[in-house]
Design a protein around this motif. Structure first.
Motif, PDB file in Angstrom:
ATOM      1  N   UNK A 164      -4.670  25.234 -61.679  1.00  0.00           N
ATOM      2  CA  UNK A 164      -4.799  25.673 -63.081  1.00  0.00           C
ATOM      3  C   UNK A 164      -4.546  24.526 -64.067  1.00  0.00           C
ATOM      4  N   UNK A 165      -5.161  24.601 -65.257  1.00  0.00           N
ATOM      5  CA  UNK A 165      -4.984  23.547 -66.269  1.00  0.00           C
ATOM      6  C   UNK A 165      -3.515  23.308 -66.598  1.00  0.00           C
ATOM      7  N   UNK A 166      -3.159  22.041 -66.758  1.00  0.00           N
ATOM      8  CA  UNK A 166      -1.804  21.680 -67.180  1.00  0.00           C
ATOM      9  C   UNK A 166      -0.813  21.524 -66.034  1.00  0.00           C
ATOM     10  N   UNK A 167      -1.172  21.997 -64.841  1.00  0.00           N
ATOM     11  CA  UNK A 167      -0.203  21.935 -63.729  1.00  0.00           C
ATOM     12  C   UNK A 167      -0.009  20.489 -63.272  1.00  0.00           C
ATOM     13  N   UNK A 168      -1.101  19.730 -63.213  1.00  0.00           N
ATOM     14  CA  UNK A 168      -0.981  18.309 -62.851  1.00  0.00           C
ATOM     15  C   UNK A 168      -1.726  17.491 -63.903  1.00  0.00           C
ATOM     16  N   UNK A 169      -1.010  16.567 -64.526  1.00  0.00           N
ATOM     17  CA  UNK A 169      -1.591  15.745 -65.593  1.00  0.00           C
ATOM     18  C   UNK A 169      -1.476  14.285 -65.191  1.00  0.00           C
ATOM     19  N   UNK A 170      -2.540  13.530 -65.492  1.00  0.00           N
ATOM     20  CA  UNK A 170      -2.640  12.146 -65.015  1.00  0.00           C
ATOM     21  C   UNK A 170      -2.820  11.238 -66.233  1.00  0.00           C
ATOM     22  N   UNK A 171      -1.873  10.298 -66.388  1.00  0.00           N
ATOM     23  CA  UNK A 171      -1.947   9.385 -67.534  1.00  0.00           C
ATOM     24  C   UNK A 171      -1.766   7.964 -67.022  1.00  0.00           C
ATOM     25  N   UNK A 172      -2.723   7.093 -67.321  1.00  0.00           N
ATOM     26  CA  UNK A 172      -2.572   5.693 -66.931  1.00  0.00           C
ATOM     27  C   UNK A 172      -2.107   4.886 -68.143  1.00  0.00           C
ATOM     28  N   UNK A 173      -1.501   3.731 -67.832  1.00  0.00           N
ATOM     29  CA  UNK A 173      -1.068   2.879 -68.945  1.00  0.00           C
ATOM     30  C   UNK A 173       0.243   2.212 -68.621  1.00  0.00           C
ATOM     31  N   UNK A 174       0.678   1.340 -69.515  1.00  0.00           N
ATOM     32  CA  UNK A 174       1.826   0.502 -69.220  1.00  0.00           C
ATOM     33  C   UNK A 174       3.132   1.269 -69.059  1.00  0.00           C
ATOM     34  N   UNK A 175       3.929   0.773 -68.099  1.00  0.00           N
ATOM     35  CA  UNK A 175       5.228   1.382 -67.823  1.00  0.00           C
ATOM     36  C   UNK A 175       6.055   1.527 -69.080  1.00  0.00           C
ATOM     37  N   UNK A 176       6.045   0.506 -69.946  1.00  0.00           N
ATOM     38  CA  UNK A 176       6.859   0.544 -71.156  1.00  0.00           C
ATOM     39  C   UNK A 176       6.543   1.761 -72.010  1.00  0.00           C
ATOM     40  N   UNK A 177       5.292   1.842 -72.534  1.00  0.00           N
ATOM     41  CA  UNK A 177       4.949   2.918 -73.475  1.00  0.00           C
ATOM     42  C   UNK A 177       4.899   4.273 -72.780  1.00  0.00           C
ATOM     43  N   UNK A 178       4.126   4.381 -71.702  1.00  0.00           N
ATOM     44  CA  UNK A 178       3.948   5.691 -71.055  1.00  0.00           C
ATOM     45  C   UNK A 178       5.211   6.068 -70.282  1.00  0.00           C
ATOM     46  N   UNK A 179       5.720   5.096 -69.495  1.00  0.00           N
ATOM     47  CA  UNK A 179       6.880   5.373 -68.642  1.00  0.00           C
ATOM     48  C   UNK A 179       8.092   5.799 -69.457  1.00  0.00           C
ATOM     49  N   UNK A 180       8.435   5.020 -70.463  1.00  0.00           N
ATOM     50  CA  UNK A 180       9.626   5.347 -71.258  1.00  0.00           C
ATOM     51  C   UNK A 180       9.484   6.704 -71.945  1.00  0.00           C
ATOM     52  N   UNK A 181       8.281   7.026 -72.421  1.00  0.00           N
ATOM     53  CA  UNK A 181       8.074   8.318 -73.098  1.00  0.00           C
ATOM     54  C   UNK A 181       8.371   9.465 -72.142  1.00  0.00           C
ATOM     55  N   UNK A 182       7.862   9.326 -70.917  1.00  0.00           N
ATOM     56  CA  UNK A 182       8.050  10.399 -69.934  1.00  0.00           C
ATOM     57  C   UNK A 182       9.525  10.504 -69.544  1.00  0.00           C
ATOM     58  N   UNK A 183      10.137   9.332 -69.328  1.00  0.00           N
ATOM     59  CA  UNK A 183      11.529   9.321 -68.846  1.00  0.00           C
ATOM     60  C   UNK A 183      12.478   9.889 -69.906  1.00  0.00           C
ATOM     61  N   UNK A 184      12.184   9.628 -71.166  1.00  0.00           N
ATOM     62  CA  UNK A 184      13.108  10.030 -72.238  1.00  0.00           C
ATOM     63  C   UNK A 184      12.892  11.460 -72.739  1.00  0.00           C
ATOM     64  N   UNK A 185      11.790  12.097 -72.375  1.00  0.00           N
ATOM     65  CA  UNK A 185      11.493  13.422 -72.939  1.00  0.00           C
ATOM     66  C   UNK A 185      12.374  14.498 -72.292  1.00  0.00           C
ATOM     67  N   UNK A 186      13.154  15.235 -73.094  1.00  0.00           N
ATOM     68  CA  UNK A 186      14.080  16.224 -72.509  1.00  0.00           C
ATOM     69  C   UNK A 186      13.386  17.369 -71.781  1.00  0.00           C
ATOM     70  N   UNK A 187      12.079  17.548 -72.001  1.00  0.00           N
ATOM     71  CA  UNK A 187      11.379  18.637 -71.297  1.00  0.00           C
ATOM     72  C   UNK A 187      11.106  18.270 -69.836  1.00  0.00           C
ATOM     73  N   UNK A 188      11.173  16.977 -69.507  1.00  0.00           N
ATOM     74  CA  UNK A 188      10.980  16.522 -68.118  1.00  0.00           C
ATOM     75  C   UNK A 188      12.320  16.636 -67.396  1.00  0.00           C
ATOM     76  N   UNK A 189      12.375  17.540 -66.418  1.00  0.00           N
ATOM     77  CA  UNK A 189      13.671  17.880 -65.808  1.00  0.00           C
ATOM     78  C   UNK A 189      14.007  17.013 -64.594  1.00  0.00           C
ATOM     79  N   UNK A 190      13.015  16.373 -64.008  1.00  0.00           N
ATOM     80  CA  UNK A 190      13.304  15.506 -62.856  1.00  0.00           C
ATOM     81  C   UNK A 190      12.261  14.394 -62.820  1.00  0.00           C
ATOM     82  N   UNK A 191      12.692  13.238 -62.328  1.00  0.00           N
ATOM     83  CA  UNK A 191      11.786  12.088 -62.247  1.00  0.00           C
ATOM     84  C   UNK A 191      11.837  11.548 -60.830  1.00  0.00           C
ATOM     85  N   UNK A 192      10.668  11.431 -60.231  1.00  0.00           N
ATOM     86  CA  UNK A 192      10.584  10.819 -58.908  1.00  0.00           C
ATOM     87  C   UNK A 192       9.888   9.478 -59.080  1.00  0.00           C
TER      88      UNK A 192
END
Ligand code: NAP
Length: 500
Positions: A204-232
């Protein structure tokens, strides 16, 4: 869109909320074949904060629906993705070879491993379980149950561009988590093909999302967002530890699998031919760019001269080149920077006083001039004080270290900050079992190379290599769940019996 390897001028997109979309930055980066830098394999979004945030929005909105989808049904979608990809092993193997540099056969081997993982986790849909346990209280039914943690982030390195995205995505999805995956910027193609297979499989839409781009901008955004409950995360120690600290500051769960400095111990009574083959496979397979690669040989005096001579002879026979060509045994470093790391480690080893036996240079000539090729290299007389004994190189550079006896070999094997994999070659059960018990690693082999992993077996390291849960197997899925403990006092329910 059909599943294919992108043409040179093709611009690919992010996959957000079930749709392929351009990056809001309007910027793309080329994907380059490290064996032939003239070859461009499409362009991938250099996404920014807004793209990462849109992916998190989508994963957050999709979470309740996916978490409440019965696990066997989630498993069937993973099973369909497996069936789609099973028919495309050659395409995927070629994509992997061209984006990362592995030989075509190594690439196909990695694809098969990824397929095994999909097959395994499809079946896990029937096996997500807790336990029933006795209570101290009467008339209490006690049990544990697993619930998905929420939307999660999956951040992957370039060295296993198919298997690692699979071994993070499949356990996250089967556990009921929605996800944002960010592949390494150098190798986005295999992850994109995996995401396409999930789309075609009916995720279903939204279950898996794929974003490419630099670790700094994309990575930090994902890591810092409180809605993301776990990071592998899988990658280098410098990025992994920083990510772990940032995520810990907001209380998110983290698994970080990082570097290694994996030893093979060879004792006097080892089968010489077996040890040589295992060391060659472990040190030069995938150009030494495996977290489990053999980077040290720790050898006792009675076999040292014979082993060293045989290793040098085997290394001289390795054919280095473009992995799509038949007969090539070893491909290039993944990029210019990794090649420079290999060459710097070689220069440092010489400076520290180690003895160069073979290799030790960048390869030139018509076969090699357009790629990042480092010659397969062996250093002897590597002392524990040398950087080559302790620092991860992540290239085809092997260090031979002399040990006085089996106890000294164990001591040298353990004297590194990492703890991923180790192996011992011996025909003596006493020494083998002692090593199995006392080697400070997460994965251990006897009379086998240091490399390898299987879907059903937990994978990961200890000490400076890894924090969090092991990956793959049941443990890999457990990371993406909370374990809830339930006390159910049924005296509160309407009584139908007076036994209690
Ligand atoms: P890396 O440079 O640490 O990158 C890993 C991933 O992190 C990439 O997707 C990278 O994106 C991303 N990243 C970079 N900066 C980030 C940030 N600030 N926040 C969040 N993510 C960020 O590692 P690599 O060079 O790709 O991989 C090689 C390393 O992986 C080696 O040390 C190897 O031992 C380790 N490894 C370990 C295992 C294991 O299981 N223990 C398995 C495989 C590999 P960009 O590509 O855009 O920079």
């Amino acid at each position: 869109m059909s599943m294919h390897i992108p043409a040179a001028d093709e611009r690919r997109q992010n996959f957000i909320n079930g749709k392929w979309v351009d990056p809001t930055t309007g910027a793309w980066d080329p994907c380059i074949n490290p064996a032939d830098t003239n070859e461009v394999i499409g362009h991938f979004p250099r996404s920014g904060k807004a793209d990462a945030t849109a992916a998190i929005d989508a994963a957050t909105a999709a979470f309740p629906g996916w978490a409440n989808t019965p696990a066997p049904e989630r498993g069937r979608i993973i099973g369909r993705a497996h069936a789609i990809l099973k028919g495309k092993v050659d395409l995927l193997g070629e994509a992997l070879c061209r984006e990362e540099g592995k030989t075509f056969n190594e690439g196909k081997g990695e694809i098969m491993k990824g397929l095994n993982l999909l097959e395994f986790y499809a079946g896990e849909g029937f096996r997500i379980h807790g336990k029933t346990l006795p209570s101290e209280s009467r008339a209490n039914l006690c049990f544990t149950l697993r619930r998905p943690v929420g939307p999660v982030a999956l951040i992957t390195p370039w060295n296993f561009p198919f298997a690692i995205p699979v071994w993070k995505t499949a356990p996250a999805l089967i556990s009921g988590c929605t996800a944002v995956i960010k592949p390494a910027s150098l190798t986005p193609i295999c992850t994109m093909l995996l995401v396409q297979a999930f789309e075609e499989a009916g995720l279903p839409p939204g279950v898996l999302n794929f974003v490419t781009g630099p670790g700094g901008a994309v990575g930090d955004t994902i890591v810092d967002d409180p809605r993301i409950k776990a990071i592998s995360f899988t990658g280098s120690n410098s990025i992994g530890i920083r990510l772990y600290q940032r995520a810990a500051a907001r209380g998110a769960k983290v698994t970080a699998e990082m570097g290694g400095k994996n030893p093979v111990v060879v004792l006097d009574d080892a089968d010489l031919d077996l040890a040589v083959e295992g060391i060659i496979q472990g040190a030069y397979g995938s150009t030494g760019q495996r977290c489990t690669a053999t980077s040290r040989v720790v050898v006792t005096p009675g076999i040292r001269a014979k082993l060293t001579e045989a290793l040098v002879e085997r290394v001289k026979k390795l054919v280095v080149g473009n992995g799509m060509k038949a007969g090539v045994n070893m491909g290039p470093a993944v990029d210019k920077s990794q090649l420079q790391t290999d060459l710097d480690a070689i220069a440092q080893a010489k400076k520290d006083g180690a003895r160069l036996l073979v290799g030790g240079e960048r390869l030139s000539g018509p076969e090699h001039e357009r790629g990042f090729f480092c010659a397969p290299t062996i250093f002897d007389n590597v002392e524990q004080s040398h950087l080559l004994a302790k620092d991860e190189v992540f290239g085809p550079v092997l260090a031979i270290q002399a040990a006085k006896d089996p106890a000294h070999a164990l001591e040298l094997a353990n004297d590194v900050p990492f703890g991923l994999a180790a192996s011992i070659y011996t025909s003596n059960y006493f020494d083998a079992i002692k090593f199995v018990e006392h080697a400070e690693v997460g994965m251990l082999h006897v009379n086998q190379p240091t490399v390898g992993g299987e879907a059903q077996l937990p994978f990961g390291g200890i000490k400076g290599t890894g924090v969090g849960e092991k990956e793959m197997a049941e443990e890999g899925a457990n990371f993406f769940t909370h374990l809830k403990t339930v006390w159910l006092d049924y005296t509160g329910a309407k009584r139908t019996s007076s036994i209690y």
